[in-house]
Design a protein around this motif. Structure first.
Motif, mmCIF file in Angstrom:
data_model
loop_
_atom_site.group_PDB
_atom_site.id
_atom_site.type_symbol
_atom_site.label_atom_id
_atom_site.label_comp_id
_atom_site.label_asym_id
_atom_site.label_seq_id
_atom_site.Cartn_x
_atom_site.Cartn_y
_atom_site.Cartn_z
ATOM 1 N N THR A 110 110.314 -111.927 76.127
ATOM 2 C CA THR A 110 109.807 -113.248 75.759
ATOM 3 C C THR A 110 110.929 -114.291 75.758
ATOM 4 N N GLY A 111 112.085 -113.864 76.167
ATOM 5 C CA GLY A 111 113.191 -114.818 76.244
ATOM 6 C C GLY A 111 113.675 -115.267 74.881
ATOM 7 N N LYS A 112 113.545 -114.381 73.883
ATOM 8 C CA LYS A 112 114.025 -114.775 72.564
ATOM 9 C C LYS A 112 115.517 -114.464 72.449
ATOM 10 N N ILE A 113 116.288 -115.538 72.431
ATOM 11 C CA ILE A 113 117.743 -115.407 72.406
ATOM 12 C C ILE A 113 118.264 -115.962 71.093
ATOM 13 N N GLN A 114 119.137 -115.196 70.473
ATOM 14 C CA GLN A 114 119.759 -115.703 69.250
ATOM 15 C C GLN A 114 121.266 -115.860 69.480
ATOM 16 N N LEU A 115 121.742 -117.059 69.190
ATOM 17 C CA LEU A 115 123.176 -117.319 69.282
ATOM 18 C C LEU A 115 123.733 -117.190 67.872
ATOM 19 N N ARG A 116 124.705 -116.329 67.709
ATOM 20 C CA ARG A 116 125.178 -116.088 66.350
ATOM 21 C C ARG A 116 126.685 -116.247 66.229
ATOM 22 N N THR A 158 119.769 -122.179 66.016
ATOM 23 C CA THR A 158 120.182 -122.661 67.328
ATOM 24 C C THR A 158 120.641 -124.121 67.299
ATOM 25 N N SER A 159 119.926 -124.940 66.561
ATOM 26 C CA SER A 159 120.315 -126.355 66.601
ATOM 27 C C SER A 159 121.653 -126.570 65.883
ATOM 28 N N ASP A 160 121.921 -125.814 64.829
ATOM 29 C CA ASP A 160 123.227 -125.931 64.175
ATOM 30 C C ASP A 160 124.346 -125.359 65.044
ATOM 31 N N VAL A 161 124.047 -124.281 65.757
ATOM 32 C CA VAL A 161 125.052 -123.730 66.665
ATOM 33 C C VAL A 161 125.387 -124.749 67.756
ATOM 34 N N LEU A 162 124.341 -125.355 68.318
ATOM 35 C CA LEU A 162 124.557 -126.295 69.427
ATOM 36 C C LEU A 162 125.200 -127.603 68.970
ATOM 37 N N ILE A 164 126.693 -128.341 65.856
ATOM 38 C CA ILE A 164 127.798 -128.352 64.895
ATOM 39 C C ILE A 164 128.918 -127.395 65.297
ATOM 40 N N ILE A 165 128.557 -126.142 65.496
ATOM 41 C CA ILE A 165 129.592 -125.127 65.738
ATOM 42 C C ILE A 165 130.300 -125.334 67.078
ATOM 43 N N ILE A 166 129.536 -125.476 68.140
ATOM 44 C CA ILE A 166 130.171 -125.609 69.459
ATOM 45 C C ILE A 166 131.026 -126.883 69.576
ATOM 46 N N PRO A 167 130.522 -128.031 69.171
ATOM 47 C CA PRO A 167 131.394 -129.219 69.234
ATOM 48 C C PRO A 167 132.669 -129.065 68.389
ATOM 49 N N PHE A 168 132.557 -128.370 67.265
ATOM 50 C CA PHE A 168 133.735 -128.166 66.429
ATOM 51 C C PHE A 168 134.810 -127.395 67.190
ATOM 52 N N PHE A 169 134.424 -126.308 67.843
ATOM 53 C CA PHE A 169 135.422 -125.500 68.540
ATOM 54 C C PHE A 169 135.815 -126.092 69.895
ATOM 55 N N ASP A 170 135.053 -127.049 70.363
ATOM 56 C CA ASP A 170 135.516 -127.801 71.528
ATOM 57 C C ASP A 170 136.716 -128.634 71.117
ATOM 58 N N LYS A 171 136.667 -129.097 69.896
ATOM 59 C CA LYS A 171 137.733 -129.973 69.411
ATOM 60 C C LYS A 171 138.913 -129.172 68.858
ATOM 61 N N TYR A 172 138.613 -128.177 68.044
ATOM 62 C CA TYR A 172 139.670 -127.358 67.443
ATOM 63 C C TYR A 172 139.680 -126.012 68.145
ATOM 64 N N LYS A 173 140.591 -125.900 69.082
ATOM 65 C CA LYS A 173 140.561 -124.764 70.002
ATOM 66 C C LYS A 173 140.917 -123.437 69.328
ATOM 67 N N ALA A 189 124.975 -120.867 75.497
ATOM 68 C CA ALA A 189 124.387 -121.923 74.666
ATOM 69 C C ALA A 189 123.913 -123.098 75.518
ATOM 70 N N GLU A 190 124.690 -123.412 76.555
ATOM 71 C CA GLU A 190 124.294 -124.494 77.472
ATOM 72 C C GLU A 190 122.938 -124.192 78.103
ATOM 73 N N ILE A 191 122.771 -122.934 78.495
ATOM 74 C CA ILE A 191 121.502 -122.537 79.109
ATOM 75 C C ILE A 191 120.357 -122.680 78.100
#
Ligand SMILES: *[C@@H]1O[C@H](CO)[C@@H](O)[C@H](O)[C@H]1NC(C)=O
Length: 218
Positions: A110-116, A158-162, A164-173, A189-191
């Motif tokens: 069913t395409g249920k994907i969890q990003l954790r 998913t919305s918090d991962v997309l 909050i989390i990802i932009p944070f680590f884009d900035k703080y490598k 996550a992009e997909i």
């Protein structure tokens, strides 16, 4: 006077309430000795190091010189302005060690994907984890899980991962091997962000990413 200044700094640094218990210079020395023996890890360490530097200046009476005073003022101001910046940098530091990025495909069809995203720390780092949850504006410790010996922050929303989390680590490598896992996680996550996981092609791409990250990386 020197005690007051140090107690003030100590309060800032370790955000405990030691005023009742820690009243003398000797008490502070005991604390310094303790942390020398059992070093702090993660976010507090940076702040503690600043505190210790100030302590040593005062211990050697260098605060009585102009140079010593300006050194302390410098340390104090980096504590004041630096706390949240320190926190962010230390956070990427311990994510590099104790963090994880995972993709779970619970019901593949069913395409249920969890990003954790999760970080597991020793229970004594509880305040750090809470500070982070607050920093990210997660409400009411909703992502914090503790046992007797450990504390974790885990985000699967998913919305918090997309957002909050990802932009944070884009900035703080993130540094080291885990950077690759983050990069893969981000591709998946992009997909998901563009609902690609609901198509067969997008889902397959995610599964390929998943099968080649973390421990499965070759
Ligand atoms: C996920 O997070 C968003 C934004 O923080 C929130 O509005 C939403 O209700 C959350 N979803 C779930 C399933 O908790």
């Amino acid at each position: 006077m020197r005690n007051l200044l140090l107690i003030y700094l100590f309060n800032r640094v370790l955000t405990v309430k030691p005023s009742e218990e820690i009243e003398t210079f000797k008490d502070l020395q005991v604390i310094i000795d303790h942390f020398n023996q059992y070093p702090l890890v993660t976010a507090k360490k940076l702040d503690y190091d600043l505190f210790k530097k100030s302590f040593n200046i005062i211990k050697h009476n260098q605060h009585l010189t102009e140079q010593g005073i300006s050194k302390i003022i410098e340390l104090k101001s980096s504590l004041n302005k630096g706390l949240s910046e320190n926190l962010k940098e230390s956070f990427t530091g311990f994510v590099s060690g104790d963090g994880s990025f995972n993709i779970k495909a619970t019901k593949v069809r069913t395409g249920k994907i969890q990003l954790r995203f999760a970080v597991n720390l020793h229970i004594r780092e509880q305040e750090v984890i809470k500070g982070l949850a607050k920093f990210f504006n997660f409400k009411d410790n909703s992502y914090i899980y503790s046992t007797d010996t450990s504390v974790a922050i885990q985000i699967v929303n998913t919305s918090d991962v997309l957002n909050i989390i990802i932009p944070f680590f884009d900035k703080y490598k993130i540094k080291g091997a885990k950077e690759l896992d983050f990069t893969d996680f981000k591709k998946a996550a992009e997909i998901v962000k563009h609902k690609g996981h609901l198509t067969e092609d997008g889902l397959n791409q995610i599964l390929v990413i998943k099968d080649n990250m973390n421990l499965k990386r070759k």
